[in-house]
Design a protein around this motif. Structure first.
Motif, PDB file in Angstrom:
ATOM      1  N   VAL A 155      52.317  72.415  66.591  1.00 17.98           N
ATOM      2  CA  VAL A 155      51.051  71.808  66.181  1.00 17.98           C
ATOM      3  C   VAL A 155      50.907  70.410  66.778  1.00 17.98           C
ATOM      4  N   LEU A 156      51.976  69.625  66.738  1.00 17.64           N
ATOM      5  CA  LEU A 156      51.923  68.279  67.320  1.00 17.64           C
ATOM      6  C   LEU A 156      51.666  68.343  68.817  1.00 17.64           C
ATOM      7  N   MET A 157      52.318  69.282  69.496  1.00 17.25           N
ATOM      8  CA  MET A 157      52.124  69.412  70.938  1.00 17.25           C
ATOM      9  C   MET A 157      50.690  69.811  71.256  1.00 17.25           C
ATOM     10  N   LEU A 158      50.126  70.752  70.489  1.00 15.58           N
ATOM     11  CA  LEU A 158      48.747  71.166  70.718  1.00 15.58           C
ATOM     12  C   LEU A 158      47.771  70.024  70.451  1.00 15.58           C
ATOM     13  N   ALA A 159      48.063  69.211  69.444  1.00 18.33           N
ATOM     14  CA  ALA A 159      47.189  68.082  69.126  1.00 18.33           C
ATOM     15  C   ALA A 159      47.188  67.062  70.259  1.00 18.33           C
ATOM     16  N   VAL A 160      48.357  66.766  70.805  1.00 19.49           N
ATOM     17  CA  VAL A 160      48.445  65.808  71.906  1.00 19.49           C
ATOM     18  C   VAL A 160      47.748  66.351  73.148  1.00 19.49           C
ATOM     19  N   LEU A 161      47.995  67.623  73.475  1.00 17.82           N
ATOM     20  CA  LEU A 161      47.344  68.220  74.643  1.00 17.82           C
ATOM     21  C   LEU A 161      45.832  68.267  74.475  1.00 17.82           C
ATOM     22  N   GLY A 162      45.373  68.604  73.268  1.00 18.23           N
ATOM     23  CA  GLY A 162      43.932  68.640  73.023  1.00 18.23           C
ATOM     24  C   GLY A 162      43.295  67.266  73.167  1.00 18.23           C
ATOM     25  N   ALA A 163      43.970  66.229  72.656  1.00 18.44           N
ATOM     26  CA  ALA A 163      43.435  64.872  72.766  1.00 18.44           C
ATOM     27  C   ALA A 163      43.380  64.421  74.226  1.00 18.44           C
ATOM     28  N   LEU A 164      44.434  64.724  74.986  1.00 17.38           N
ATOM     29  CA  LEU A 164      44.442  64.344  76.398  1.00 17.38           C
ATOM     30  C   LEU A 164      43.382  65.099  77.190  1.00 17.38           C
ATOM     31  N   ALA A 165      43.228  66.393  76.901  1.00 18.61           N
ATOM     32  CA  ALA A 165      42.207  67.177  77.601  1.00 18.61           C
ATOM     33  C   ALA A 165      40.803  66.672  77.274  1.00 18.61           C
ATOM     34  N   ALA A 166      40.565  66.330  76.007  1.00 13.34           N
ATOM     35  CA  ALA A 166      39.256  65.801  75.623  1.00 13.34           C
ATOM     36  C   ALA A 166      38.980  64.471  76.317  1.00 13.34           C
ATOM     37  N   PHE A 167      39.999  63.621  76.399  1.00  9.80           N
ATOM     38  CA  PHE A 167      39.826  62.339  77.086  1.00  9.80           C
ATOM     39  C   PHE A 167      39.514  62.548  78.566  1.00  9.80           C
TER      40      PHE A 167
END
Length: 297
Positions: free
Chosen positions: A273-285
């Motif tokens: 979950v933490l990894m998906l959250a970080v990847l999602g935030a980076l992709a959104a940025f």
């Protein structure tokens, strides 16, 4: 009688939802539901035959933040991504620019660059064992010609992660080169002719025209490289198994280790979950901030 405009809008809406249904079904089955199920599993304790699972809330996340191995693995992955992503992209761009130029045996050069991509990562890792094996590897054999001592590249904490990075760069650069090569062939030759008429050098043409036009492709490659930096762990099973002393262990390997070696599925779910959250935030940025600056005007 019904309003014909309303009937037309309703028919268009139904047609649109019918077109979206296959994609929504696939995303729900293989993305949305597994994500929600993983987050739900991370809120429970690890169960045994004598003590069943129970709801513990965010306790698994707190346990992760208190785990020094987790922070070591996170630091390893940051270093791994910080090295492999820019080096792979720069190397892919350089290879694409050369492979797109009018050089002898251009088809052979393109094939040679792309060949590592078609190899499975397991096969690539086994191939690189012939380079890294102490005493018998190619690197040690070359070093011995100059009187250098044998180096255990995969058995030392100081070199293990760097050796893994080299394998990843060698494997990924050819794959990214294909995207750059395709993008280069879409640039109109008229721009090159206009630059020559204006007296622009090859370096100025590349820096002022080619690179800005390649920025959308670079963003696409950057997203893929970022995902691959946490997805590609096959070579770790062959080269280091995360060692020595967790010096080359990456986050996805640690997730696998917790889930299937330590049988701690909730901890693995929390890390996922933490990894998906970080990847999602980076992709959104990248898409909402960087994407606005990537298109050449």
């Amino acid at each position: 009688m019904s309003d014909p405009h309303r009937l037309r809008r309703r028919a268009q809406a139904i047609h649109g939802w019918l077109l979206l249904t296959p994609a929504l079904a696939m995303l729900t089955t293989f993305a949305f539901y597994p994500t929600v199920a993983t987050f739900w599993a991370s809120l429970f304790s690890r169960g045994t035959r004598r003590r069943p699972t129970e709801f513990v809330g965010l306790e698994n996340y707190q346990r992760l933040f208190d785990d020094p191995t987790f922070w070591l693995v996170a630091k390893n992955n940051l270093l791994y991504a910080g090295v492999t992503i820019p080096v792979s992209i720069l190397l892919a761009l350089a290879m694409a620019l050369w492979a797109n130029a009018k050089i002898p045996a251009r088809s052979f050069v393109r094939t040679a660059y792309f060949t590592p991509t078609v190899l499975p990562m397991i096969a690539a890792a086994n191939l690189w064992l012939f380079f890294y094996t102490p005493g018998f590897g190619v690197l040690d054999q070359i070093g011995a010609l100059f009187g250098a001592a044998s180096v255990n590249w995969l058995g030392q904490p100081e070199t293990a992660l760097w050796a893994v990075c080299v394998v990843t760069i060698w494997k990924e650069a050819g794959f990214f080169m294909i995207f750059y090569l395709a993008a280069l062939q879409t640039i109109p030759p008229d721009l090159r002719e206009a630059a020559q008429i204006e007296g622009a050098s090859r370096l100025a043409y590349t820096r002022r025209i080619v690179l800005p036009l390649l920025m959308p492709t670079t963003l696409f490659i950057l997203v893929n490289a970022m995902i691959n930096s946490v997805k590609l762990i096959d070579h770790l099973f062959i080269l280091t198994k995360g060692g020595p002393s967790d010096a080359s262990k990456l986050i996805l390997y640690y997730i696998w280790e917790n889930a299937f070696a330590f049988f701690d599925a909730p901890a693995a779910a929390a890390m996922t979950v933490l990894m998906l959250a970080v990847l999602g935030a980076l992709a959104a940025f990248q898409f909402f901030v960087i994407d606005r600056r990537t298109h050449y005007r």
